[in-house]
Design an enzyme around this catalytic site. Sequence first.
Site, PDB file in Angstrom:
ATOM      1  N   SER A 213       0.796  -1.228   0.000  1.00 26.51           N
ATOM      2  CA  SER A 213       0.000   0.000   0.000  1.00 26.51           C
ATOM      3  C   SER A 213       0.826   1.274   0.000  1.00 26.51           C
ATOM      4  O   SER A 213       0.363   2.304  -0.491  1.00 26.51           O
ATOM      5  CB  SER A 213      -0.946   0.010   1.200  1.00 26.51           C
ATOM      6  OG  SER A 213      -0.227  -0.038   2.418  1.00 26.51           O
TER       7      SER A 213
ATOM      8  N   HIS B 233      -5.273  -4.070  -2.605  1.00 27.45           N
ATOM      9  CA  HIS B 233      -4.953  -3.020  -3.574  1.00 27.45           C
ATOM     10  C   HIS B 233      -4.809  -3.554  -4.999  1.00 27.45           C
ATOM     11  O   HIS B 233      -4.469  -2.791  -5.903  1.00 27.45           O
ATOM     12  CB  HIS B 233      -3.677  -2.291  -3.160  1.00 27.45           C
ATOM     13  CG  HIS B 233      -3.829  -1.477  -1.916  1.00 27.45           C
ATOM     14  ND1 HIS B 233      -4.275  -0.175  -1.934  1.00 27.45           N
ATOM     15  CD2 HIS B 233      -3.629  -1.800  -0.616  1.00 27.45           C
ATOM     16  CE1 HIS B 233      -4.324   0.278  -0.695  1.00 27.45           C
ATOM     17  NE2 HIS B 233      -3.936  -0.688   0.118  1.00 27.45           N
TER      18      HIS B 233
ATOM     19  N   LYS C 233     -11.955  -0.406  -1.696  1.00 20.08           N
ATOM     20  CA  LYS C 233     -11.002   0.275  -2.564  1.00 20.08           C
ATOM     21  C   LYS C 233     -11.549   0.307  -3.987  1.00 20.08           C
ATOM     22  O   LYS C 233     -12.484   1.056  -4.260  1.00 20.08           O
ATOM     23  CB  LYS C 233      -9.624  -0.362  -2.427  1.00 20.08           C
ATOM     24  CG  LYS C 233      -9.055  -0.151  -1.016  1.00 20.08           C
ATOM     25  CD  LYS C 233      -7.699  -0.730  -0.815  1.00 20.08           C
ATOM     26  CE  LYS C 233      -7.106  -0.327   0.535  1.00 20.08           C
ATOM     27  NZ  LYS C 233      -7.924  -0.680   1.710  1.00 20.08           N
TER      28      LYS C 233
END
Length: 387
Positions: A177, A205, A234
């Site tokens: 990240s 991610h 996300k």
Amino acid sequence: MNLDGWFTSRLDRTKAAGLYRTLPRTMSSEAEADDQKQVIWSSNDYLGMANDKRLIAAAKTALCQSGAGSTGSRLTTGNTDWHGKLERKIADFKRTEAALLFSSGYLANIGVLSSLPEKGDVILSDQLNHASIIDGCRLSKADTVVYHHIDMRDLEEKLAAAQGCERRFIATDGVFSMDGAIAPLDEIIALAERYQAFVIVDDAHATGVLGEAGRGTSEYFGVCPDVVIGTLSKAVGAEGGFVAGSKALIDFLLNHARTFIFQTAIPPASCAAAYTAFEIIEDSQDKRRLLHSSVRTVKAGLEDMGFTVKGGRTPIVPVMIGDAQQAVLLAKSLEEKGIYAPAIRPPTVADGESRIRLTVTADRSLREIDDLLKGFHLIGRELNMVK
């Protein structure tokens, strides 16, 4: 000294080190600070899904049908048709037998790592793994051995040294990240097979971003980890977390993961929004193509100016500054020009590695990208960071 005085004293040290934090007033794509519009360059909403009208409509429908909250844990009163429907969608998307929802990706990581490995086992954890993996390891009864960041030689040496343990688990982020680096999952799984280890990947991610269909690092490398963990908050644009894997794994977690058993379920409206997002991600590659094109433009522009930029083929673009106070000064100067990109400082990153962590999203226009690059160039020269 009373308790508040003790807090104040510790906060004074935090301020002196340039590490004091306050909560910003932000929305997902724009913010207002001192009555000035700010374009957000730090959002994890990589595909611009959080404000997609289709997700909002799906959430509204489920909200009217099922109410604002889930009322309890999945094992009591919180289980609805939407939860099961979304779990089947996630399993299909991740190409696994089954999936299980958690209230966040953080809780999913803690649930897996605190329940799967037992005493006598070992977890080999990447040096730069997310805090949720680190905390999960701390709660595990297994020993934890940290290997150097994406260093396969070091990982192999530590796997070899751990052959006396009952079981070996390798835990890694799919995409890291803070650095934007992609874990070499193909190499990790090859080592796991050689040394009889199991692989746990946090794909928070990467889900929706990497791979031809956006299925994450597994698709990107063409491999199948034993446990895939992810988030809906996300690129999916909703809220919650999940674990995907075999039916036996999911049945085990349903019965043993404390962060599933004792946690209130996410609301059905969040499930409906996430379900719609997965359908959009599966049906169209346009957003991902636009996203990766924008990432290349931003990285090339910053590197041409002389900034040190980390990251792989991901929307995370860390601009390395080094000194924490210099990073804060750069972030403040960017904010004054309508560019919201906060400084990332210790303890989130190591000392001497403070940075501006840019994230590129699919809803950023060419003009906004141009404004970002012009802002970095002008301020970078003013602060003697670039020539």
